[in-house]
Every structure is written in structure tokens, then in C-alpha cells.
Write a protein that holds these residues in place. Structure first.
Motif, mmCIF file in Angstrom:
data_model
loop_
_atom_site.group_PDB
_atom_site.id
_atom_site.type_symbol
_atom_site.label_atom_id
_atom_site.label_comp_id
_atom_site.label_asym_id
_atom_site.label_seq_id
_atom_site.Cartn_x
_atom_site.Cartn_y
_atom_site.Cartn_z
ATOM 1 N N ASP A 71 0.829 -1.211 0.000
ATOM 2 C CA ASP A 71 0.000 0.000 0.000
ATOM 3 C C ASP A 71 0.859 1.255 0.000
ATOM 4 O O ASP A 71 0.542 2.242 -0.683
ATOM 5 C CB ASP A 71 -0.920 0.012 1.223
ATOM 6 N N ASP A 72 1.944 1.243 0.772
ATOM 7 C CA ASP A 72 2.810 2.417 0.862
ATOM 8 C C ASP A 72 3.470 2.745 -0.471
ATOM 9 O O ASP A 72 3.816 3.894 -0.746
ATOM 10 C CB ASP A 72 3.886 2.206 1.929
ATOM 11 N N SER A 73 3.653 1.732 -1.307
ATOM 12 C CA SER A 73 4.278 1.964 -2.609
ATOM 13 C C SER A 73 3.406 2.833 -3.519
ATOM 14 O O SER A 73 3.881 3.366 -4.521
ATOM 15 C CB SER A 73 4.558 0.629 -3.306
ATOM 16 N N LYS A 74 2.140 3.040 -3.135
ATOM 17 C CA LYS A 74 1.218 3.855 -3.930
ATOM 18 C C LYS A 74 1.174 5.302 -3.468
ATOM 19 O O LYS A 74 0.463 6.123 -4.053
ATOM 20 C CB LYS A 74 -0.184 3.252 -3.876
ATOM 21 N N ASP A 75 1.913 5.615 -2.378
ATOM 22 C CA ASP A 75 1.919 6.968 -1.837
ATOM 23 C C ASP A 75 3.311 7.575 -1.991
ATOM 24 O O ASP A 75 4.305 6.957 -1.605
ATOM 25 C CB ASP A 75 1.516 6.935 -0.357
ATOM 26 N N ALA A 76 3.377 8.778 -2.545
ATOM 27 C CA ALA A 76 4.673 9.392 -2.872
ATOM 28 C C ALA A 76 5.552 9.602 -1.649
ATOM 29 O O ALA A 76 6.781 9.469 -1.733
ATOM 30 C CB ALA A 76 4.442 10.728 -3.584
ATOM 31 N N GLN A 77 4.968 9.943 -0.505
ATOM 32 C CA GLN A 77 5.754 10.171 0.706
ATOM 33 C C GLN A 77 6.131 8.859 1.389
ATOM 34 O O GLN A 77 7.267 8.668 1.805
ATOM 35 C CB GLN A 77 4.978 11.065 1.668
ATOM 36 N N LYS A 78 5.185 7.945 1.474
ATOM 37 C CA LYS A 78 5.440 6.696 2.183
ATOM 38 C C LYS A 78 6.388 5.778 1.423
ATOM 39 O O LYS A 78 7.079 4.962 2.028
ATOM 40 C CB LYS A 78 4.117 5.979 2.473
ATOM 41 N N VAL A 79 6.416 5.903 0.114
ATOM 42 C CA VAL A 79 7.316 5.055 -0.658
ATOM 43 C C VAL A 79 8.774 5.381 -0.334
ATOM 44 O O VAL A 79 9.663 4.520 -0.460
ATOM 45 C CB VAL A 79 7.037 5.207 -2.166
ATOM 46 N N ASP A 194 -3.996 10.204 6.914
ATOM 47 C CA ASP A 194 -3.848 9.210 5.839
ATOM 48 C C ASP A 194 -5.169 8.896 5.147
ATOM 49 O O ASP A 194 -5.285 7.874 4.457
ATOM 50 C CB ASP A 194 -3.264 7.910 6.418
ATOM 51 N N PHE A 195 -6.152 9.755 5.333
ATOM 52 C CA PHE A 195 -7.513 9.452 4.862
ATOM 53 C C PHE A 195 -7.561 9.104 3.377
ATOM 54 O O PHE A 195 -8.155 8.092 2.983
ATOM 55 C CB PHE A 195 -8.431 10.642 5.160
ATOM 56 N N GLU A 196 -6.934 9.916 2.535
ATOM 57 C CA GLU A 196 -7.002 9.697 1.092
ATOM 58 C C GLU A 196 -6.306 8.409 0.678
ATOM 59 O O GLU A 196 -6.814 7.642 -0.146
ATOM 60 C CB GLU A 196 -6.390 10.890 0.348
ATOM 61 N N GLY A 202 -8.475 0.791 0.324
ATOM 62 C CA GLY A 202 -9.610 0.012 0.809
ATOM 63 C C GLY A 202 -9.678 -0.166 2.307
ATOM 64 O O GLY A 202 -10.410 -1.038 2.791
ATOM 65 N N ILE A 203 -8.950 0.643 3.067
ATOM 66 C CA ILE A 203 -9.006 0.542 4.526
ATOM 67 C C ILE A 203 -10.199 1.355 5.031
ATOM 68 O O ILE A 203 -10.298 2.560 4.788
ATOM 69 C CB ILE A 203 -7.702 1.063 5.171
ATOM 70 N N ARG A 204 -11.086 0.696 5.747
ATOM 71 C CA ARG A 204 -12.268 1.365 6.294
ATOM 72 C C ARG A 204 -12.119 1.418 7.814
ATOM 73 O O ARG A 204 -12.415 0.465 8.515
ATOM 74 C CB ARG A 204 -13.541 0.600 5.904
ATOM 75 N N ASN A 205 -11.628 2.553 8.317
ATOM 76 C CA ASN A 205 -11.372 2.716 9.732
ATOM 77 C C ASN A 205 -12.342 3.725 10.346
ATOM 78 O O ASN A 205 -13.314 4.132 9.712
ATOM 79 C CB ASN A 205 -9.916 3.133 9.967
ATOM 80 N N THR A 206 -12.067 4.134 11.587
ATOM 81 C CA THR A 206 -12.975 5.048 12.280
ATOM 82 C C THR A 206 -13.131 6.366 11.529
ATOM 83 O O THR A 206 -14.237 6.907 11.419
ATOM 84 C CB THR A 206 -12.467 5.311 13.707
ATOM 85 N N VAL A 209 -15.824 6.592 8.841
ATOM 86 C CA VAL A 209 -17.252 6.565 9.183
ATOM 87 C C VAL A 209 -17.675 7.779 9.998
ATOM 88 O O VAL A 209 -18.820 7.874 10.438
ATOM 89 C CB VAL A 209 -17.611 5.265 9.948
ATOM 90 N N LEU A 210 -16.749 8.726 10.213
ATOM 91 C CA LEU A 210 -17.052 9.940 10.966
ATOM 92 C C LEU A 210 -16.859 11.166 10.079
ATOM 93 O O LEU A 210 -16.193 11.104 9.044
ATOM 94 C CB LEU A 210 -16.130 10.054 12.191
ATOM 95 N N ASP A 211 -17.419 12.277 10.507
ATOM 96 C CA ASP A 211 -17.213 13.548 9.807
ATOM 97 C C ASP A 211 -15.902 14.145 10.313
ATOM 98 O O ASP A 211 -15.877 14.862 11.318
ATOM 99 C CB ASP A 211 -18.381 14.497 10.087
ATOM 100 N N VAL A 212 -14.819 13.841 9.620
ATOM 101 C CA VAL A 212 -13.492 14.224 10.104
ATOM 102 C C VAL A 212 -13.300 15.730 10.135
ATOM 103 O O VAL A 212 -12.482 16.247 10.901
ATOM 104 C CB VAL A 212 -12.383 13.566 9.251
ATOM 105 N N ARG A 213 -14.055 16.483 9.322
ATOM 106 C CA ARG A 213 -13.902 17.933 9.315
ATOM 107 C C ARG A 213 -14.321 18.538 10.645
ATOM 108 O O ARG A 213 -13.772 19.547 11.075
ATOM 109 C CB ARG A 213 -14.724 18.540 8.174
ATOM 110 N N ARG A 214 -15.294 17.929 11.296
ATOM 111 C CA ARG A 214 -15.735 18.424 12.600
ATOM 112 C C ARG A 214 -14.846 17.912 13.729
ATOM 113 O O ARG A 214 -14.689 18.569 14.751
ATOM 114 C CB ARG A 214 -17.185 17.999 12.855
ATOM 115 N N ILE A 215 -14.296 16.740 13.546
ATOM 116 C CA ILE A 215 -13.515 16.118 14.617
ATOM 117 C C ILE A 215 -12.102 16.677 14.696
ATOM 118 O O ILE A 215 -11.567 16.869 15.797
ATOM 119 C CB ILE A 215 -13.463 14.585 14.406
ATOM 120 N N GLU A 216 -11.474 16.983 13.574
ATOM 121 C CA GLU A 216 -10.067 17.376 13.573
ATOM 122 C C GLU A 216 -9.763 18.562 14.489
ATOM 123 O O GLU A 216 -8.765 18.532 15.215
ATOM 124 C CB GLU A 216 -9.595 17.664 12.149
#
Length: 295
Positions: A71-79, A194-196, A202-206, A209-216
């Protein structure tokens, strides 16, 4: 130059796999807190427990890189960050190094008895299942937060408080709850970051399923106010000059935090977190050890 790069690649890969720069301060602070509730520990015990918990945390981060390499190989920073994607280590080498760290950490816990070794074993099991692709606790909403809260914080703290101790003080049990809350908030912060990438893989975490804009905007407070709870417990376990020094320091830090703009609040609990945790942990150790009357 090419020969030098080839020779140093495994060493650089091992350092990057450990990711120790991301949690060394947390480990120091957790061990210091555990020592406060368990003053019978010697200086040698403290060093041993710190090293053991550092190794167990290295395992959790390293096995995550092993399982997430694809999965990390698909992200420019994590690779670049992941040593497997960066071709500093093979996946097999990284896997061996990960488990060596886990077994070494458990071995260092052995002198403290079966209960502490059991806590360490549960720590390793949760750290593994959190990332292991066939189970992946981190892809289960709400279970991801609870498991992260346990294996990255709570169990390290409990392993120190239980070492050579007959039982767990009630105040230490409450401290474990606060520590778990802080770790859960940290996990949620990482999920939002890491949302995007998680959505693409395909990771479905907390966070999914939440409105992250309000939580952050609330997350800095989910770090700080449980920390104030921990500080309050610390004060209750201190006396005299110790309590005065620590109390004034905590009050000053809370005042500064409230007055800071939100951007600086975020930096304090992310970019600056490790050295601040290191400073707090070392000061607590020095204050407690310098005035301890327990042999």
C-alpha cells in the motif's frame, strides 16, 4: 561510492524500519509515569523496562511497514519512508528484524515475572494483529482506536507499574485510562492524515465513518486534557516541594496551551511531541528519584 551505498543500505534500512524518532519520547514518558506509581524499581530496572518497551514499540511500527509495503508503494511520501519500498531492505529481512525486536523485548521483561511478560505478549499480539493483512484491526472502525490505545501506550505503562509490584494502585488504573485515551486520539489523527491513501487502498477505519472535518479541530484537546488528568494524578502521588514544582509547571503549560493559536497547538501535539514528552519524562524521573526514600 556505489560500494559504500550498498554496504550502508541494510544499516540505514534498519534505522528507518525502527522509526524510533516517532515514539522515543512517548516511551520515556510512559516509563517515568509507571515509575512514579511503582517507586520500588531500581535504576537498573528502569533502564531494562525502558529498553524492553522501546523494542516492543519498534516491533509494532516495523511490522506495520512490512504489512503495508504494498500500500505504501502507492503513496509518494510513504514510498520513500518505508525501507522496503525504498529498497533498503527486502520484505524478508524486515520481517526477521521485526520479530527479533519483539522477542528481545519480551526477553528483557522476563526478570519481572509472568504477569509482566504476559502484558508484553499481549502487546506484541495486538501490534501484530493491528497490521496483519488477513485480520487488520486498524481497518475495523472503533476497534482500531481501542487496539491502538492498548498496545501503543497503556500496556507499556502497565508493564512498568506491575513490575515487582504486588498489585496495581487505583490511581495507576485511572492513569492507564487517560493514557489509552491519548493514544486513541493519536490514532484518529493519523487516520485523518492518511484518509485519502487509506481510501485508495480500501481501509475502512474510524475516520472513514465519521465527519473528520468536525472532529479534527477537537483533536488537540483530546491530547491535552487527558494529559492534564495524568498530571493531576502525578500531583496526587507527589508531596511537598515535588508537588509545588510539578504543579506550577503544569499550570504554566496549560495556560500557554490555551492562549496559543490552533496552528501552534497542533504543532505541540505532533511535530514537537517527542522532545516535549522526553523533557517531561526525564524531569519527572529526576524529581522522583532525587527525593525517593524507597530502597
Amino acid at each position: 561510492m556505489n560500494q559504500l551505498a550498498t554496504r550502508t543500505r541494510p544499516f540505514l534500512g534498519t534505522l528507518r524500519l525502527s522509526r524510533v524518532e516517532e515514539f522515543y519520547g512517548n516511551t520515556i514518558a510512559l516509563v517515568a509515569l509507571g515509575t512514579l506509581f511503582n517507586p520500588r524499581l531500581s535504576a537498573a530496572d528502569i533502564v531494562l523496562l525502558f529498553t524492553a518497551n522501546l523494542l516492543l514499540t519498534i516491533f509494532a511500527f516495523a511490522i506495520n511497514d512490512v504489512e503495508d509495503a504494498e500500500d505504501d508503494s502507492k503513496d509518494a511520501q510513504k514510498v520513500v519512508r518505508n525501507p522496503i519500498c525504498a529498497r533498503l531492505l527486502t520484505q524478508g529481512q524486515a520481517l526477521v528484524l521485526s520479530w527479533l525486536s519483539a522477542f528481545a523485548g519480551l526477553a528483557l521483561l522476563w526478570p519481572f515475572g509472568g504477569r509482566v511478560v504476559l502484558l508484553g505478549t499481549v502487546n506484541v499480539a495486538l501490534g501484530f494483529l493491528y497490521s496483519y493483512k488477513r485480520i487488520r484491526l486498524k481497518a475495523m472502525p472503533f476497534i482500531d482506536l481501542i487496539s491502538h490505545g492498548l498496545f501503543l501506550g497503556t500496556l507499556q505503562f502497565l508493564s512498568v507499574t506491575y513490575a515487582r509490584a504486588p498489585d496495581l494502585p487505583r490511581s495507576a488504573a485511572l492513569g492507564a485510562v487517560f493514557i489509552c485515551t491519548i493514544s486513541m486520539a493519536g490514532d484518529l489523527w493519523n487516520e485523518i492524515r492518511d484518509f485519502e491513501v487509506d481510501r485508495k487502498t480500501g481501509i475502512r477505519n474510524t475516520a472513514s465513518v465519521l465527519d473528520v472535518r468536525r472532529i479534527e479541530p477537537m483533536l488537540p484537546h483530546l491530547f491535552v486534557w487527558p494529559s492534564v488528568g495524568v498530571a493531576s494524578l502525578v500531583l496526587l502521588n507527589l508531596s511537598g516541594t515535588q508537588r509545588l514544582i510539578v504543579g506550577l509547571a503544569v499550570a504554566a503549560l496549560c495556560l500557554v496551551f490555551v492562549l496559543l493559536p490552533s496552528g501552534l497547538k497542533k504543532r505541540m501535539v505532533t511535530d514537537q511531541a517527542q522532545w516535549l514528552a522526553t523533557l517531561a519524562g526525564l524531569l519527572l524521573l529526576v524529581i522522583c528519584r532525587a527525593t525517593s526514600t524507597v530502597p
